[in-house]
Design a protein around this motif. Structure first.
Motif, PDB file in Angstrom:
ATOM      1  N   VAL A 130      53.657  43.661  41.000  1.00  0.00           N
ATOM      2  CA  VAL A 130      52.303  43.956  40.643  1.00  0.00           C
ATOM      3  C   VAL A 130      51.917  44.639  41.852  1.00  0.00           C
ATOM      4  CG1 VAL A 130      52.114  42.122  38.842  1.00  0.00           C
ATOM      5  CG2 VAL A 130      51.220  41.867  41.353  1.00  0.00           C
ATOM      6  N   GLY A 131      50.566  45.571  41.551  1.00  0.00           N
ATOM      7  CA  GLY A 131      49.973  46.457  42.797  1.00  0.00           C
ATOM      8  C   GLY A 131      50.464  47.638  42.593  1.00  0.00           C
ATOM      9  N   ALA A 132      49.999  48.594  43.743  1.00  0.00           N
ATOM     10  CA  ALA A 132      50.168  49.979  43.801  1.00  0.00           C
ATOM     11  C   ALA A 132      51.259  50.541  43.959  1.00  0.00           C
ATOM     12  CB  ALA A 132      48.860  50.489  44.426  1.00  0.00           C
ATOM     13  N   ALA A 133      51.844  50.037  45.154  1.00  0.00           N
ATOM     14  CA  ALA A 133      53.127  50.567  45.820  1.00  0.00           C
ATOM     15  C   ALA A 133      54.200  50.524  44.737  1.00  0.00           C
ATOM     16  CB  ALA A 133      53.493  49.649  47.093  1.00  0.00           C
ATOM     17  N   SER A 177      36.054  37.142  43.577  1.00  0.00           N
ATOM     18  CA  SER A 177      36.767  37.581  42.628  1.00  0.00           C
ATOM     19  C   SER A 177      35.814  38.031  41.456  1.00  0.00           C
ATOM     20  CB  SER A 177      37.790  36.615  42.178  1.00  0.00           C
ATOM     21  OG  SER A 177      38.112  37.229  40.779  1.00  0.00           O
ATOM     22  N   PRO A 178      35.751  39.313  41.030  1.00  0.00           N
ATOM     23  CA  PRO A 178      34.989  39.515  39.837  1.00  0.00           C
ATOM     24  C   PRO A 178      35.392  38.759  38.420  1.00  0.00           C
ATOM     25  CG  PRO A 178      36.915  41.285  40.105  1.00  0.00           C
ATOM     26  CD  PRO A 178      36.994  40.343  41.203  1.00  0.00           C
ATOM     27  N   MET A 189      40.249  46.654  34.576  1.00  0.00           N
ATOM     28  CA  MET A 189      41.643  46.158  34.685  1.00  0.00           C
ATOM     29  C   MET A 189      42.634  46.990  35.735  1.00  0.00           C
ATOM     30  SD  MET A 189      45.047  46.300  34.035  1.00  0.00           S
ATOM     31  CE  MET A 189      45.241  47.838  33.044  1.00  0.00           C
ATOM     32  N   LEU A 190      42.451  48.301  35.535  1.00  0.00           N
ATOM     33  CA  LEU A 190      43.239  49.300  36.407  1.00  0.00           C
ATOM     34  C   LEU A 190      42.838  49.140  37.883  1.00  0.00           C
ATOM     35  CD1 LEU A 190      43.343  52.574  34.278  1.00  0.00           C
ATOM     36  CD2 LEU A 190      45.099  50.561  34.624  1.00  0.00           C
ATOM     37  N   SER A 191      41.475  49.034  37.989  1.00  0.00           N
ATOM     38  CA  SER A 191      41.169  48.932  39.502  1.00  0.00           C
ATOM     39  C   SER A 191      41.475  47.566  40.053  1.00  0.00           C
ATOM     40  CB  SER A 191      39.491  49.106  39.675  1.00  0.00           C
ATOM     41  OG  SER A 191      39.129  50.259  39.070  1.00  0.00           O
ATOM     42  N   ASP A 192      41.586  46.696  39.381  1.00  0.00           N
ATOM     43  CA  ASP A 192      42.009  45.067  39.959  1.00  0.00           C
ATOM     44  C   ASP A 192      43.620  45.033  40.070  1.00  0.00           C
ATOM     45  OD1 ASP A 192      41.419  42.527  40.694  1.00  0.00           O
ATOM     46  OD2 ASP A 192      41.984  41.934  38.687  1.00  0.00           O
ATOM     47  N   PHE A 193      44.380  45.577  39.148  1.00  0.00           N
ATOM     48  CA  PHE A 193      45.548  45.252  38.855  1.00  0.00           C
ATOM     49  C   PHE A 193      46.344  46.300  39.804  1.00  0.00           C
ATOM     50  CE2 PHE A 193      49.613  44.679  36.448  1.00  0.00           C
ATOM     51  CZ  PHE A 193      49.432  43.292  36.241  1.00  0.00           C
ATOM     52  N   TYR A 194      46.018  47.420  40.152  1.00  0.00           N
ATOM     53  CA  TYR A 194      46.661  48.265  40.939  1.00  0.00           C
ATOM     54  C   TYR A 194      45.908  48.561  42.273  1.00  0.00           C
ATOM     55  CZ  TYR A 194      49.024  49.137  36.533  1.00  0.00           C
ATOM     56  OH  TYR A 194      50.032  48.829  35.588  1.00  0.00           O
ATOM     57  N   ARG A 195      45.860  47.719  42.934  1.00  0.00           N
ATOM     58  CA  ARG A 195      45.334  47.611  44.409  1.00  0.00           C
ATOM     59  C   ARG A 195      46.464  46.713  45.301  1.00  0.00           C
ATOM     60  NH1 ARG A 195      42.889  42.673  45.182  1.00  0.00           N
ATOM     61  NH2 ARG A 195      42.272  41.599  43.364  1.00  0.00           N
ATOM     62  N   ASP A 196      46.306  47.243  46.687  1.00  0.00           N
ATOM     63  CA  ASP A 196      47.029  46.444  47.553  1.00  0.00           C
ATOM     64  C   ASP A 196      46.705  44.983  47.551  1.00  0.00           C
ATOM     65  OD1 ASP A 196      48.310  48.991  47.969  1.00  0.00           O
ATOM     66  OD2 ASP A 196      46.809  49.397  49.692  1.00  0.00           O
ATOM     67  N   GLY A 197      47.775  44.008  47.932  1.00  0.00           N
ATOM     68  CA  GLY A 197      47.641  42.741  47.995  1.00  0.00           C
ATOM     69  C   GLY A 197      47.297  42.152  46.765  1.00  0.00           C
ATOM     70  N   VAL A 198      47.403  42.346  45.385  1.00  0.00           N
ATOM     71  CA  VAL A 198      47.081  41.708  44.438  1.00  0.00           C
ATOM     72  C   VAL A 198      48.151  40.881  43.979  1.00  0.00           C
ATOM     73  CG1 VAL A 198      47.961  43.428  42.763  1.00  0.00           C
ATOM     74  CG2 VAL A 198      46.005  42.060  42.021  1.00  0.00           C
ATOM     75  N   CYS A 199      47.755  39.906  43.298  1.00  0.00           N
ATOM     76  CA  CYS A 199      48.746  38.878  42.868  1.00  0.00           C
ATOM     77  C   CYS A 199      48.566  38.198  41.680  1.00  0.00           C
ATOM     78  CB  CYS A 199      48.929  37.686  43.907  1.00  0.00           C
ATOM     79  SG  CYS A 199      47.466  36.587  43.797  1.00  0.00           S
ATOM     80  N   LEU A 200      49.551  37.676  40.757  1.00  0.00           N
ATOM     81  CA  LEU A 200      49.147  36.915  39.504  1.00  0.00           C
ATOM     82  C   LEU A 200      48.960  35.620  39.985  1.00  0.00           C
ATOM     83  CD1 LEU A 200      51.857  38.771  37.513  1.00  0.00           C
ATOM     84  CD2 LEU A 200      49.589  39.116  37.197  1.00  0.00           C
ATOM     85  N   ASP A 201      48.261  34.513  38.888  1.00  0.00           N
ATOM     86  CA  ASP A 201      47.886  33.320  39.146  1.00  0.00           C
ATOM     87  C   ASP A 201      48.335  32.615  37.912  1.00  0.00           C
ATOM     88  OD1 ASP A 201      46.308  34.074  41.289  1.00  0.00           O
ATOM     89  OD2 ASP A 201      44.798  34.587  39.984  1.00  0.00           O
TER      90      ASP A 201
END
Length: 404
Positions: free
Chosen positions: A121-124, A84-85, A238-250
């Motif tokens: 969350v995520g792109a879709a 993770s970044p 933030m945008l690159s991380d938050f709006y990608r496939d498979g992203v989740c919140l922790d």
């Protein structure tokens, strides 16, 4: 975990009013504890001084009648994956301590355009939200924006924040990331990296009202500013991380206290390292000529010497009060200059409520998320008084944070 076992400073004894450490850290917030834990992991003898009776700073919590209330952040991301970044994830990996993470995929919104519309969350799901809330070319504008920021965000991901520093040591720590650094500079446009994100939006002709309002809200949630002030690098990340496939919140099992507890363990598990609560620093001490800071003087007169560094996790205004103009005139002038350029954000009102939850859902869902935001009027601005409300129900994610 409980933190009250970490000792308060011992009473002053004749001939024993000075202690020596490699590093003294002022403030046991997330930043101060992270710095202390990383120093301790590298073999340095560290002392953390905290005025409060509990560590965590703005991220502390407390329990009343079985309810755990949290004063700090409620949305976390980039902490559960091994790769993770997120810089806090890097700290945990360095110190060998970490909370257990729960994951979920929804953050709700009640907006002028409608309630709880495509909030996963995520792109879709966000493209579905654009169809429902944006104008006819909103999706096209969003694609154009993401095409601009995603390469920059991916380049930033390759440059760990722990490697970035402001002295000559950067040649060592950033040497192995020279390619990533070059990528950030080239893809970010060099001097445009710290430009307001609104500048990039203008360049890319992002005019859709919903997209502009949405991004202002995200900026405000991240740092209390809108796109007119938020730096491009922050938003690209933030945008690159938050709006990608498979992203989740922790979310940390046990709540925010678990985030702080892992950092505290990263300090106190090392011999000679300690966290001192109820310990107020009155003054920074300096060598001859006001050069290097050599330690701190506590309320009551005790002195803590630092052979390598003093780190302040206190805010800028509080840190300035610790620096005597006669003792360190150059540092006092530098801090005064920084303060003159810095605007305080407006206040936030926190309301903590324990509810009798009979008949309410016991787990998050599309119609009853664990967190949501409410915006009454976009035209007033997200920073207008009483215009935006954030709600967090941490016990919906971790039932142990509320009584049965």
């Amino acid at each position: 975990p409980t933190f009250r076992s970490h000792r308060s400073p011992p009473p002053l004894l004749s001939g024993a009013t000075t202690s020596e450490y490699d590093v003294v850290v002022i403030g046991a917030g997330v930043g101060g504890l992270s710095a202390a834990a990383v120093c301790a992991a590298s073999g340095l003898k560290v002392c953390v001084c905290e005025s409060h009776d509990a560590p965590g700073g703005a991220a502390h919590s407390w329990t009343t009648k079985g309810f755990t209330f949290e004063s700090g952040p409620s949305l976390y991301a980039g902490l559960s994956p091994d790769r993770s970044p997120n810089p806090l994830k890097h700290v945990y990996q360095i110190i060998g301590e970490e909370p257990e993470w729960l994951t979920y995929d929804r953050w709700g919104t009640y907006l002028p355009e409608g309630d709880l519309l495509h909030d996963a969350v995520g792109a879709a799901d966000f493209y579905e939200k654009l169809k429902a809330c944006g104008g006819p070319d909103a999706a096209e504008q969003w694609e154009r924006l993401m095409a601009r920021v995603t390469p920059l965000g991916e380049a930033i991901f390759q440059l760990p924040s722990a490697a970035v520093r402001a002295d000559l040591g950067a040649a060592i720590t950033m040497g192995k990331y020279a390619g990533a650094l070059a990528g950030v500079v080239l893809k970010g446009g060099g001097d445009k990296l710290n430009a307001p994100f609104a500048t990039l939006l203008e360049e890319e002709r992002i005019t859709d009202p919903f997209i502009r309002n949405w991004l202002d809200m995200i900026c405000f949630l991240l740092q209390g500013a809108t796109t007119k002030d938020a730096p491009t690098t922050l938003m690209a990340y933030m945008l690159s991380d938050f709006y990608r496939d498979g992203v989740c919140l922790d979310f940390p099992v046990g709540g925010t206290e678990s985030i702080i507890g892992a950092l505290v363990r990263g300090v106190t598990k090392h011999r000679g390292c300690e966290l001192m609560l109820n310990t107020h620093v009155d003054e920074l001490l300096f060598g001859e000529g006001g050069g290097r800071c050599t330690g701190v003087r506590l309320k009551g007169g005790r002195t803590l010497r630092a052979t390598k560094a003093v780190v302040s996790n206190a805010d800028l205004w509080t840190t300035r009060k610790l620096v005597g103009e006669a003792a360190a005139p150059a540092l006092a002038a530098e801090l005064d200059q920084r303060i003159s350029r810095l605007e305080r954000c407006e206040s936030f009102l926190h309301l903590h409520v324990g509810l009798e939850a009979s008949g309410l859902p016991t787990s998050p869902s599309e119609t009853f998320p664990a967190q949501w935001a409410v915006v009454s009027d976009w035209e007033a601005g997200v920073d207008a008084p009483r215009n935006m409300v954030l709600v967090s129900l941490p016990s919906l994610l971790d039932p142990s944070l509320a009584p049965e």
